[in-house]
Design a protein around this motif. Sequence first.
Motif, PDB file in Angstrom:
ATOM      1  N   LEU A 411      42.579  66.675  55.230  1.00 60.38           N
ATOM      2  CA  LEU A 411      43.097  67.569  56.256  1.00 60.38           C
ATOM      3  C   LEU A 411      44.543  67.952  55.958  1.00 60.38           C
ATOM      4  O   LEU A 411      45.070  68.907  56.541  1.00 60.38           O
ATOM      5  CB  LEU A 411      43.017  66.900  57.630  1.00 60.38           C
ATOM      6  CG  LEU A 411      41.637  66.390  58.046  1.00 60.38           C
ATOM      7  CD1 LEU A 411      41.705  65.780  59.445  1.00 60.38           C
ATOM      8  CD2 LEU A 411      40.580  67.480  57.979  1.00 60.38           C
ATOM      9  N   PHE A 415      43.631  72.735  56.185  1.00 57.11           N
ATOM     10  CA  PHE A 415      43.384  72.478  57.604  1.00 57.11           C
ATOM     11  C   PHE A 415      44.705  72.360  58.353  1.00 57.11           C
ATOM     12  O   PHE A 415      44.858  72.853  59.461  1.00 57.11           O
ATOM     13  CB  PHE A 415      42.568  71.190  57.765  1.00 57.11           C
ATOM     14  CG  PHE A 415      42.107  70.925  59.175  1.00 57.11           C
ATOM     15  CD1 PHE A 415      40.986  71.574  59.685  1.00 57.11           C
ATOM     16  CD2 PHE A 415      42.778  70.020  59.983  1.00 57.11           C
ATOM     17  CE1 PHE A 415      40.558  71.329  60.986  1.00 57.11           C
ATOM     18  CE2 PHE A 415      42.360  69.770  61.280  1.00 57.11           C
ATOM     19  CZ  PHE A 415      41.240  70.428  61.787  1.00 57.11           C
ATOM     20  N   SER A 462      46.583  72.766  63.040  1.00 59.06           N
ATOM     21  CA  SER A 462      45.239  73.241  62.700  1.00 59.06           C
ATOM     22  C   SER A 462      44.670  74.249  63.688  1.00 59.06           C
ATOM     23  O   SER A 462      43.545  74.723  63.498  1.00 59.06           O
ATOM     24  CB  SER A 462      44.285  72.040  62.593  1.00 59.06           C
ATOM     25  OG  SER A 462      44.166  71.359  63.841  1.00 59.06           O
TER      26      SER A 462
END
Length: 603
Positions: A411, A415, A462
């Motif tokens: 992530l 992201f 995000s």
Amino acid sequence: MLAAVGQPVPNTAHAVSVSLPSWKATVGYEEGEDWVISKMQTGYPRFFIHLTIQELGREILKLHGRSGEDVMLFPSLATAKRCLKFFYDKVEGLGIGVVHILQFEPLHGGSRSHAMTFSGLSCVFFPKEYFSVAKQVWQHTGDGISSRRGEFCLKALKDGILQPVVTPSTSKPEDMYTKGPRRYQRPGSRNGIIHDLPTSNGLTSNEANGDTEDKDHGQFVEERFGRNLNVKLASQAKLAIRRRISGCLTDDAELDVSLAKSPPQNDGRQKGLSEDDVYLYPCGMSSIFNTHRILLANAEAKGHPPRKSICFGFPYIDTLKILEKWGAGCLFYGRGSAACIDDLTRRLEAGERYLALFTEFPSNPLLNSADLSRLRVLADKYGFTIVVDETVGNFTNIDVLSRVDVVVSSLTKVFSGDSNVMGGSAVLNPQGKSYGELKAAMAREYEDNYWAEDAVFMERNSRDFIPRSERINVNAEAVAAALQKYPVVKQVYYPKCSPSRANYDACRTPNGGYGGLLSVTFHHPEQAVAFFDALEVQKGPSLGTNFTLACPYTVLAHYAEMEWTSQWGVEPDLVRLSVGLEEPDELAGKVARALRAAEVARV
């Protein structure tokens, strides 16, 4: 303006990348040359221990270390115990207690601890000459503490709030840790770490049951630490991230508004998938390591003999290291081709059996995509798990979850985009044949070590993930097309122009693109150097940033093993580009000027 050597990229206290603005600087970093190393203010967090964490380590050594010792810091007793076990597995002749663990717990005014805000700190002490062993655990597993957690703990230690728990003497290396005082051993606790996980409404079980002590605890934290670490906020941030990954949350509004609109479950990303199938980790490599670890533990619980795993295709460096150093070893298919699947088929038909197959989709840095359909048939027939790292492709562009058992991702990359926080995830395929077994294994083995502040930053970053991903797709496709037009370019590696494009397209979502990562090689080494040095973008490790980021990938990731990488098609002079959100004309101009520099490099 491009950052100078060693400066954080971006210029924030918790930056994920660091500036190595020239080919010479990258080589100097790898060679350990003082003109580079002395200027390093930060680095990629799994390779460079953040200066705040280094300071915290020095303070702990000053207070509790023995002469000649060093220390590595972990978020839980379980992660520290794995580091200790690695020492005793890899270093022959270590005496009992030579490597040992000291656990710290916070003092509280109340009678109980609430770990969503703080869960202690575990310190692994070892002779300093074995630092490289501890560093392997830090780098490969991704389970070390984050810089924000380190910052928090440093202040707590200096304020006298973080106190050591005395560990009893033991005779076995695997028992050299404590589960902490009895007050920490309550339901929801594992290995002394409190896990008060959020329910579907974003509250912890204590909050949902009307426990009012959380409010006092949150006030205590803010007053004593000078930090806004609300327990409920951290729980909701994690819930929102999990829903966003599952496809159940696409709203980019404020957190409370988004969660109020989002149902607990729907069929957003795949039929039957919910946030309960998404597990968060401190970073992407932690999600890979812990998925492998949990698969190993599950096989052991079932009484299976040790089995190797398979690394299919040339991967990012630490994935292969994990499979080689933990468990029974690894069968490596560096090409990840149809011929490799043919060979694997022959092995399986001859009776060989494997624990799991790990692959990237597409791969980093060659952007190849495996034939997941053929691999799925083999996995179902011969009983191994397929784990796919979708970081480079990302789930807005590709659907690999329906074809595999577990999808892992960093992530930290697109992201988040802002390059100021780490994070990772693992997602189980609810339609997979092994779903029930994997779900039970996760229930036994999963530990939430994702630091509260990191979750809050990740959730905020995000919110606009989908539109950012779409714009990056367009920019990267244009850059790849431009590079292919220049005779000075030897090869462009990008999913759209890859020999394995059919495999990628088979998994591409209806509106999906080809991602933001590409690599390029040139006919002569000096052309690669000239192109890289002239390229007016930030340069350093990482990818998926909102700004374009470049690196001489093989030099940076495989400097000591470039002959080995060459046999798998990863050339020493390969340049990797992670394309960002810049205006298309601006980006095109930068690439064109760098290409012109490459053209005159041999004149």
